[in-house]
Design an enzyme around this catalytic site. Structure first.
Site, mmCIF file in Angstrom:
data_model
loop_
_atom_site.group_PDB
_atom_site.id
_atom_site.type_symbol
_atom_site.label_atom_id
_atom_site.label_comp_id
_atom_site.label_asym_id
_atom_site.label_seq_id
_atom_site.Cartn_x
_atom_site.Cartn_y
_atom_site.Cartn_z
ATOM 1 N N HIS A 20 -2.640 8.341 -3.977
ATOM 2 C CA HIS A 20 -2.229 7.126 -4.680
ATOM 3 C C HIS A 20 -1.153 7.402 -5.736
ATOM 4 O O HIS A 20 -1.488 7.608 -6.900
ATOM 5 C CB HIS A 20 -3.431 6.514 -5.394
ATOM 6 C CG HIS A 20 -4.394 5.824 -4.493
ATOM 7 N ND1 HIS A 20 -4.261 4.499 -4.155
ATOM 8 C CD2 HIS A 20 -5.519 6.267 -3.878
ATOM 9 C CE1 HIS A 20 -5.268 4.155 -3.352
ATOM 10 N NE2 HIS A 20 -6.038 5.207 -3.166
ATOM 11 N N CYS B 17 -2.683 4.661 1.070
ATOM 12 C CA CYS B 17 -4.116 4.691 1.367
ATOM 13 C C CYS B 17 -4.457 3.656 2.438
ATOM 14 O O CYS B 17 -4.075 3.808 3.587
ATOM 15 C CB CYS B 17 -4.925 4.488 0.084
ATOM 16 S SG CYS B 17 -6.658 4.946 0.250
ATOM 17 N N GLU C 116 0.698 5.310 -7.193
ATOM 18 C CA GLU C 116 0.700 4.265 -8.217
ATOM 19 C C GLU C 116 -0.340 4.526 -9.298
ATOM 20 O O GLU C 116 -0.278 3.956 -10.375
ATOM 21 C CB GLU C 116 0.490 2.893 -7.555
ATOM 22 C CG GLU C 116 -0.944 2.503 -7.261
ATOM 23 C CD GLU C 116 -1.579 3.212 -6.062
ATOM 24 O OE1 GLU C 116 -0.994 4.193 -5.572
ATOM 25 O OE2 GLU C 116 -2.673 2.789 -5.650
#
Lengths: 252, 743, 81
Positions: A203, A86, A205
């Site tokens: 994302h 990002c 994560e």
């Protein structure tokens, strides 16, 4: 292996990346403040999401001048795996480590939602554990993720197989409806010429545990672990050609 | 310059009191200081006598009202620190910045306590979306909340949005924030220890927001637009740095106390910190970092520039603290020190410009027991003659109209703009019921809900406020959370009108009664009065935010059905209660009747049942029946799942027979929840419910691609799920499509 | 000396913000507005002895930081007053 999570002033997904690497994956991880000049012997570097330096001027524009970026560049030039997520992707673009730039989403709004992306290339450190064409359900959360590059640049990216992730439908079609932000050719993520620097807007994560909606993103972290530790040799500091996985992983 | 008390919003009597307290004429700076500290916003002078009656204690309460935020024990040595606050007036004048700085302010209240903020919610009220000005305000507020919360990286995990004509010129923007701290490391906003240095850190001081606190204490009129310069501009980047730096400083033990400069800025933080610590504070405004040139002491003391903190540091530990702020590129400046005389002394280049006893500004500020009178409208509005409304529309038609009502329709257009996943704790996303976040340090999770049905409060403030508490608590219970603490945000009109004050007094009484009955302490909150435009008040809106504790983060329920073939069970009972319903508003344009009855003991039992049933895995989904009643709740349980439902319910006995189906489907009786359970365990659930004194009725099954509702075997609604979902999910978007908001 | 730097998206780059503003203007009745391109404007207060020197410095700043050459171009005006 050890992950370095770079913290810029304004990074806000740094804890999430750290949590994924350290607590979900079970590897070592360390925060590295942007004023540092060394990555502290890390084997992989993550530039996390957020709004480094307030995203003032342009997303990622000021972060590229942070002292740590010289070390990140060196690390990348030596073949070290670098993942920009990002805002981290935006920093990589501004720093010239990946080609292209980001525009405002075509909705002109911030968008936070789950999207589907397909893994287009599996010979990067962050996708070695994926199947080609594997569909991942991963959230996006950005206002400026509308990837842009001049047509000839995009053609070159395609030709060199540098488009690593593309926005698709759940069944893997890169349609316009599946494109959340207007990115050229549904590009969600790409890699550099040497294939060791990868950036993506979604994302991973945030998608490492089922409890929070999806664990499809974990494969990126598993991949780089496999890449770094695959042959039992820690990567640290070796040049790309000398790396034991160079033949299999980094071949064009 | 001759001070003019009236121009400062002070009454003649108040000015006389100042003369007595000081024994002399105030300086202009002192007058400014009194005016903001004695404003309704800071002094709670009209509300204080009522607020004292609220229950604020409990075994879990670590911090009640009086600090920057409340705190409750969540086990394993951790505390949930939370508070809700309004930013109504600034959000009308400048929607984006008003809402953004509201978010910034509440976040500061939380991290000031030593807690890391992990979740935001908001409760918003607007006029009808058909009005272009309302659409602009709505879009601006949402963008402002998103702009600030997303940037700083705190997820917005839930909230509620309501619409009513009365909010057209006075929207409500109430923002809730929750953080996690170690229970034994909660920091207070206190100054003590004579000689300890007082530090200023954060953004420089400009002229923005001067008299914001007094603005929030005055009604809107045609000249409000001219007050535009009083609006503050937020800088989430600065706040992010402050947040991280302050949390790092708090890890040392070099800090005595800390407070943010919110309403009334440097003035409020200085005298409140001194007052709490029983100490005095002396500062020199010439040392305050300034963004503009030529600022007077008056302007510096009253500025509401955002993202500023005041710290008291232990003498001898200055270098350590300064080093941490330097790391974050923040410049901490010593602007004064703690004294022993209990006074707030302000100097300018060494000359005293204000010297006031702290208590004169805080504990001894005026308190009013304002006259109250039951408004004339109540008796009239409570009368509801359904028969006079003619024949009702067909249930299927009403169903579709209600699904498209903005109060009920999907708020995805809104929450898609909020980063609701950052920090990777969000277990239940917005739009799926109470927001649920896990607490990574523990195995627990917290369910959060903010609620208020203002129509009910308008029709009966005492009962309406009870219903608001019951609904918020029921919502967290539907996620599996045991309600353990509450915070309130009381939005009312002009307290100088006895009718408004009566609404306020009754609502606070009702809120207190409900919180006592459900054993939920209120640990703090905020009062916003003067929510009026040209003499017309907003619907009385006492919003309540409730925190529920989920013992095992792995057993969380959401609103949505999970498995085809599961049994659908209605907990609670349908009654003939259409008073104040969404049905009456949407179909007949009426806010009328008596709100639904509430049995607080039964409500408590229902919530206990939900928490137990979810914890032991019996209940797979739970959704509270609120606006739109049973039929809408059933539909919402199907949305986002692809699973339809087929149910059959008993008819409700009604006073107006023609409205039997309507009351059954769309009545808004309290204490009802639609749950799903594995079909084989239906009897077990019914038995458990009965053991709790709750009626449980198995009414049908999850499955198919339609929503089918029968009453006593007679089909009344039979709609394809996809069609119902399309109506529900596109209603708000439709107001913005092809006429994008002019931001 | 004051240098003004106008940064705009290159003509070939789609500008969603400009498009939104144009649509908003159309709904307000300004049909005559055919297109809107949004950009950024910087005022640099520069300690320089000549307009050329100020321009050179502003140009460097724009190349290095103010504009992103991938998507943006810029124009500089130097006011000597």
């Amino acid at each position: 292996m050890k992950f370095a999570v770079v913290v810029f002033p304004g990074s806000n997904c740094d804890h999430d990346a750290y949590h994924a690497a350290k607590h979900v994956l079970g590897q070592d991880a360390e925060f590295v403040w942007h004023k540092e000049t060394s990555l502290g012997g890390a084997d992989a570097v993550i530039l996390p999401g957020g709004f480094a330096h307030g995203d003032y001027l342009r997303t990622g524009a000021i972060a590229r001048f942070s002292p740590i970026m010289a070390a990140v560049k060196r690390f990348a030039e030596e073949g070290g795996p670098v993942l920009g997520i990002c805002n981290g992707f935006q920093v990589l673009l501004e720093a010239g480590m990946l080609p292209g730039a980001m525009l405002r989403n075509r909705s002109v709004k911030f968008q936070c939602e789950h999207v589907h992306i397909s893994v287009e290339q599996t010979d990067t450190p962050f996708t070695v554990g994926c199947r080609r064409g594997q569909i991942l359900r991963i959230p996006i959360a950005h206002g400026e993720g509308n990837y842009y590059a001049e047509p000839d640049v995009v053609d070159r990216l395609e030709k060199n197989r540098q488009v690593v992730f593309r926005y698709t439908t759940a069944s893997g079609e890169a349609t316009d409806e599946a494109n959340p932000n207007g990115s050229v050719r549904n590009i969600a993520g790409l890699c550099n010429d040497a294939r060791n620097v990868v950036g993506l807007m979604p994302h991973p994560e945030r998608a490492c545990e089922l409890a929070v909606g999806s664990k499809d993103g974990l494969v990126l972290f598993e991949s780089v672990t496999k890449f770094v530790m695959g042959s039992g040799v820690i990567f640290r500091g070796q040049s790309r050609e000398d790396h034991p996985l160079a033949e299999t992983v980094l071949q064009k | 310059m001759t001070p003019d008390p009236l121009a400062h919003g002070l009454s003649q009597e108040e000015y006389q009191r100042i003369l007595e307290m000081l024994g002399r004429e105030p300086t202009i700076t002192e007058l400014g200081i009194f005016s903001v500290m004695w404003s309704e916003h800071c002094s709670y002078k009209s509300s204080r006598v009522h607020l004292r009656t609220l229950p604020t204690t409990g075994t879990r309460v670590l911090q009640g009202p009086g600090e920057n935020a409340g705190a409750v024990d969540i086990g394993d040595g951790f505390a949930a620190v939370f508070k809700i606050e309004s930013h109504n007036h600034p959000s009308f004048i400048e929607p984006y910045q008003g809402a953004a700085t509201g978010v910034g302010g509440i976040i500061r209240d939380i991290f000031t306590m030593g807690a890391r903020p992990i979740a935001l919610l908001n409760s918003l009220r607007f006029g009808p979306l058909e009005d272009p000005l309302v659409r602009r305000t709505f879009a601006g507020v949402v963008a402002g909340i998103a702009g600030y919360g997303n940037s700083i990286g705190i997820p917005t995990v839930g909230g509620e949005i309501g619409f009513d004509e009365s909010y057209t010129g006075n929207p409500l923007v109430n923002v809730f924030c929750l953080g996690i701290a170690r229970a034994d490391e909660i920091i207070k906003g206190t100054a003590s220890g004579a000689g300890n240095p007082v530090y200023y850190v954060g953004a420089k001081t400009g002229r923005d927001g001067i008299h914001g606190a007094t603005m929030a204490s005055a009604e809107f009129d045609d000249t409000s637009a001219e007050k535009r310069p009083a609006v503050q501009v937020g800088d989430p980047f600065m706040e992010k740095l402050l947040l991280e730096a302050c949390l790092e400083v708090m890890k040392t033990d070099a800090l005595v106390g800390i407070q943010d400069m919110g309403a009334a800025g440097l003035t409020c933080s200085t005298c409140e910190m001194g007052s709490r610590g029983g100490a005095g504070v002396e500062i020199d405004v010439s040392l305050v970092p300034q963004r503009e040139t030529g600022m007077t002491p008056y302007e510096i003391m009253l500025s509401e520039s955002q993202e500023r903190m005041l710290l008291v540091v232990k003498r001898g530990r200055e270098a350590e603290v300064e080093r941490i702020f330097d790391k974050w590129d923040l410049h901490a400046v010593c602007i004064g020190h703690v004294t022993t005389d209990g006074r707030m002394r302000v100097k300018n280049h060494g000359d005293v410009v204000a010297d006031i006893p702290n208590t004169a500004l805080t504990d001894e500020a005026p308190v009013y027991r304002r006259p109250m009178a039951e408004p004339a409208y109540i008796a009239e509005a409570q009368r509801l003659d359904l028969a006079s409304l003619g024949a009702p529309a067909a249930p299927g038609q009403v169903f579709q109209r209600l699904l498209a009502s903005p109060s009920i329709a999907s708020k995805r257009w809104v929450y898609r703009q909020y980063d609701h996943m950052v920090r990777t704790n969000t277990l239940v996303c917005p739009g799926m019921g109470a927001g649920v976040v896990r607490v990574k340090e523990t195995t627990r999770a917290l369910a959060l809900s903010v609620d208020c049905n203002a129509r009910f409060v308008y029709l009966d403030p005492h009962l309406g406020a009870q219903l608001a508490v019951a609904e918020a608590a029921r919502n967290v219970a539907c996620a599996g959370g045991q309600p353990i603490g509450a915070t309130n945000c009381l939005n009312f009109g002009n307290p100088e009108r006895p009718e408004i004050m009566w609404q306020f007094g009754e609502a606070v009484k009702g809120m207190g009664a409900a919180c006592r009955a459900l054993a939920i302490p209120i640990t703090g909150g905020n009062v916003s009065l003067y929510n009026e435009t040209d003499g017309r008040a907003v619907l009385p809106t006492p919003t309540i935010g409730i925190v529920g504790l989920i013992e095992d983060a792995a057993t969380v329920a959401g609103r949505a059905f999970r498995t085809r073939g599961d049994a659908i069970v209605l907990l609670g009972e349908n009654h003939d209660e259409l008073g104040g319903s969404e049905y009456l508003t949407v179909m007949h344009g009426l806010v009328r009747g008596k709100p639904p009855a509430l049995d607080l003991a039964r409500e408590g039992a229902l919530q206990t049942l939900l928490v137990r049933g979810i914890a032991n895995g019996l209940i797979r989904s739970a959704h509270d029946c609120a606006e739109g009643g049973f039929a809408v709740t059933l539909a919402e349980s199907c949305f986002d799942t692809g699973l339809g439902a087929e149910v059959d319910v008993a008819a409700v006995e009604t006073a107006a027979p023609a409205f039997g189906d309507i009351a059954t489907l769309f009545g808004e009786s309290a204490s009802r929840v639609i749950v799903s359970v594995g079909a084989a365990r239906t009897a077990e659930l019914v038995a458990l419910a009965n053991a709790h004194g709750i009626t449980a009725t198995a009414i049908g099954l999850v499955g198919g691609d339609r929503i089918r509702i029968s009453i006593g075997g007679r089909s009344v609604i039979d709609t394809p799920l996809a069609e119902a979902e399309r109506i529900w999910s596109t209603a708000i978007d439709a107001h913005f499509e092809s006429r994008r908001a002019i931001a | 000396m004051r240098a003004r730097v106008f940064v705009t998206l290159k003509p070939s780059v789609f500008d969603p913000q400009g498009t939104t503003v144009a649509e908003a203007l159309h709904t307000l009745g300004y049909a005559a507005v055919k297109d809107v391109r949004q950009g950024k404007y910087f005022e640099l207060d520069i300690d320089a002895t000549s307009a050329d020197e100020a321009r050179k410095l502003a140009s460097e700043a724009a190349d290095k930081l103010l504009a992103n050459p991938v998507i943006e171009s810029y124009r500089i005006e130097v006011a000597t007053s």
